[in-house]
Design a protein around this motif. Sequence first.
Motif, PDB file in Angstrom:
ATOM      1  N   GLY A 178      -4.666  16.779   8.862  1.00 44.67           N
ATOM      2  CA  GLY A 178      -4.224  16.084   7.664  1.00 44.67           C
ATOM      3  C   GLY A 178      -3.812  17.074   6.595  1.00 44.67           C
ATOM      4  N   CYS A 179      -2.518  17.122   6.295  1.00 43.38           N
ATOM      5  CA  CYS A 179      -1.985  18.121   5.349  1.00 43.38           C
ATOM      6  C   CYS A 179      -1.570  17.481   4.033  1.00 43.38           C
ATOM      7  CB  CYS A 179      -0.825  18.874   5.979  1.00 43.38           C
ATOM      8  SG  CYS A 179      -1.300  19.897   7.386  1.00 43.38           S
ATOM      9  N   GLY A 180      -2.467  16.672   3.491  1.00 42.34           N
ATOM     10  CA  GLY A 180      -2.313  16.219   2.123  1.00 42.34           C
ATOM     11  C   GLY A 180      -2.853  17.276   1.183  1.00 42.34           C
ATOM     12  N   GLY A 181      -3.187  16.876  -0.055  1.00 40.41           N
ATOM     13  CA  GLY A 181      -3.635  17.848  -1.045  1.00 40.41           C
ATOM     14  C   GLY A 181      -4.872  18.611  -0.646  1.00 40.41           C
ATOM     15  N   ASN A 203       3.905  14.822   9.502  1.00 36.42           N
ATOM     16  CA  ASN A 203       5.025  15.036   8.595  1.00 36.42           C
ATOM     17  C   ASN A 203       5.494  16.485   8.727  1.00 36.42           C
ATOM     18  OD1 ASN A 203       6.581  15.680   6.278  1.00 36.42           O
ATOM     19  ND2 ASN A 203       5.616  14.055   5.090  1.00 36.42           N
ATOM     20  N   GLU A 204       6.719  16.673   9.208  1.00 34.82           N
ATOM     21  CA  GLU A 204       7.213  18.037   9.443  1.00 34.82           C
ATOM     22  C   GLU A 204       7.344  18.827   8.146  1.00 34.82           C
ATOM     23  OE1 GLU A 204       7.647  19.862  12.016  1.00 34.82           O
ATOM     24  OE2 GLU A 204       7.239  18.378  13.570  1.00 34.82           O
ATOM     25  N   ASP A 332       4.556   4.871  -8.925  1.00 34.80           N
ATOM     26  CA  ASP A 332       5.222   4.766  -7.628  1.00 34.80           C
ATOM     27  C   ASP A 332       4.743   5.864  -6.679  1.00 34.80           C
ATOM     28  OD1 ASP A 332       6.665   2.532  -8.370  1.00 34.80           O
ATOM     29  OD2 ASP A 332       8.413   3.677  -9.031  1.00 34.80           O
ATOM     30  N   VAL A 333       4.528   7.063  -7.218  1.00 31.65           N
ATOM     31  CA  VAL A 333       4.007   8.154  -6.385  1.00 31.65           C
ATOM     32  C   VAL A 333       2.662   7.751  -5.793  1.00 31.65           C
ATOM     33  CG1 VAL A 333       3.173  10.533  -6.373  1.00 31.65           C
ATOM     34  CG2 VAL A 333       5.231   9.946  -7.668  1.00 31.65           C
ATOM     35  N   MET A 337       1.273   6.436  -1.402  1.00 32.01           N
ATOM     36  CA  MET A 337       0.531   7.473  -0.682  1.00 32.01           C
ATOM     37  C   MET A 337       0.081   7.018   0.698  1.00 32.01           C
ATOM     38  SD  MET A 337      -1.772   9.603  -3.398  1.00 32.01           S
ATOM     39  CE  MET A 337      -1.092  11.157  -4.006  1.00 32.01           C
ATOM     40  N   GLY A 338      -0.134   5.736   0.882  1.00 28.61           N
ATOM     41  CA  GLY A 338      -0.562   5.231   2.175  1.00 28.61           C
ATOM     42  C   GLY A 338       0.508   5.316   3.247  1.00 28.61           C
ATOM     43  N   GLU A 339       1.750   5.615   2.834  1.00 29.00           N
ATOM     44  CA  GLU A 339       2.849   5.716   3.797  1.00 29.00           C
ATOM     45  C   GLU A 339       3.013   7.139   4.326  1.00 29.00           C
ATOM     46  OE1 GLU A 339       6.300   4.139   1.835  1.00 29.00           O
ATOM     47  OE2 GLU A 339       5.170   2.430   1.027  1.00 29.00           O
ATOM     48  N   TYR A 340       2.262   8.102   3.777  1.00 34.17           N
ATOM     49  CA  TYR A 340       2.270   9.497   4.234  1.00 34.17           C
ATOM     50  C   TYR A 340       3.670  10.114   4.200  1.00 34.17           C
ATOM     51  CZ  TYR A 340      -2.216   7.895   6.056  1.00 34.17           C
ATOM     52  OH  TYR A 340      -3.457   7.343   6.184  1.00 34.17           O
TER      53      TYR A 340
END
Length: 351
Positions: A178-181, A203-204, A332-333, A337-340
Amino acid sequence: MKALVLTGFQEKLEVLDMPDPTLKSQRDVIVRVEANGICRSDWHLWMGDWDWIGLKLELPHIMGHEFAGVVEAVGSEVSRYRVGDRVLVPHAHGDGTCEYCLNGQQNVCEHVSFAGTNYWGGYGRYVAVPDGDRNLIRLPESVDFDSAAGLGCRFMTAFHGVVDQVAVRPGEWVSVHGCGGVGLSAIHIAAASGAHVIAVDINEDALALARSLGAVATINAKSGDVPAQIRELTGGGVHVSVDALGIAATCQAAVNSLRKRGRMLQVGMTSNAEAGMIALPIDNIVLQELRIIGSANMPVGRYPDMMRMVENDVLRPGDLITRRVGLDEAGDVLSTMGEYRGTGVSVLNRW
C-alpha cells in the motif's frame, strides 16, 4: 472562519463560515493553520467507519488532524509557547496521568484523544489545541509548513513503526503493501535506515513515486501472486513486511511475504469491508515463528530524533507531496480517496 465541514457521512463536504475557536482552558493554545495534510484517516471518518472501536463523530464537524501553523493565542497557564511560535500538532494526545503516559507512551494513553476527532481540526483556519504545553511540538525554521503537516500523523506513524516497533536494520529486506501516505513514508524511512525496500500497490504512478523515495523494486499487485514474487526477489521472503492500508488483501499478502521469524508491521486500519477482522494463516505464524506487531501514532518523546533527521535532510517528508490545494478543492480530494486514484500526499494550504 472559513472551514471545510462534515455535515453528513458520505455526503459532499461543505465550505462554511464557522465560529472562530476560543480558549476553553487557560492551558489551551489557538493555532492559525498554515498547512493541513489530507489523510486517509479523514476519509474513514467521512465514510462513518470505526464505530466498532467506539469512534463516532457528532455532526457538524471540522476534521483535519495533520496540521502545522503559528501560535495565535495562549492561555495564561501555558509556559512553553508564545504568540508567533511555529508549531505542529501530534494528533494523538495523552492525558499525562495514566501508566502509559507516565512511561512516555502517550500514543496509547488510556484516555487518548485525537486532533480533528475529539475537537475541531485543521480543515478550519484556526484550531484550539488543548493542553498546549503537552500537545504541541516546536517547528524548526528550516522545516516548511507543508512538509511539517504530515509529521503530525502519517510520517510520524511510519517512523515509530519502522524505527521503534519492528526496528528495521540496514541490509534487511522490507516489503510495504500500500503506497499511500503512510506507506510511502514507511518506504522512505526504511530506505533511509539502510533497508532494501519492495513497494507493492495497484497504482503505477504510486509505484514510480515509491522508487524515487528509495524502493529498490516495485510490484503491481494486479500482476499475480505478490508473496511468490517477493520470495523470488528476496530468496525466501522479507525480514519485515508492512501493511500500510488495512484491507484483507494487503494484510494477508504482508504476512505471507515474510521469511521465517519475520516481523510484520500493521499500521493500516480497516474499513467497513473488514470492520476490524481479517483472517490470517495462524498455523504458518506458529510454525515459522512470525511476529505481528501493531503500531499506533508515535510517543511525543520520539519527535527530537525524527526532527533531527528531517533538519539534516536524511528524511524529506516534503518529497511525498504531489498536490497543494485550496479549501474548495480539498473536499473532492478527500472523498475520492477510496478509489485509490491519487498519488502521494495532498496538502491544504490555502483558505
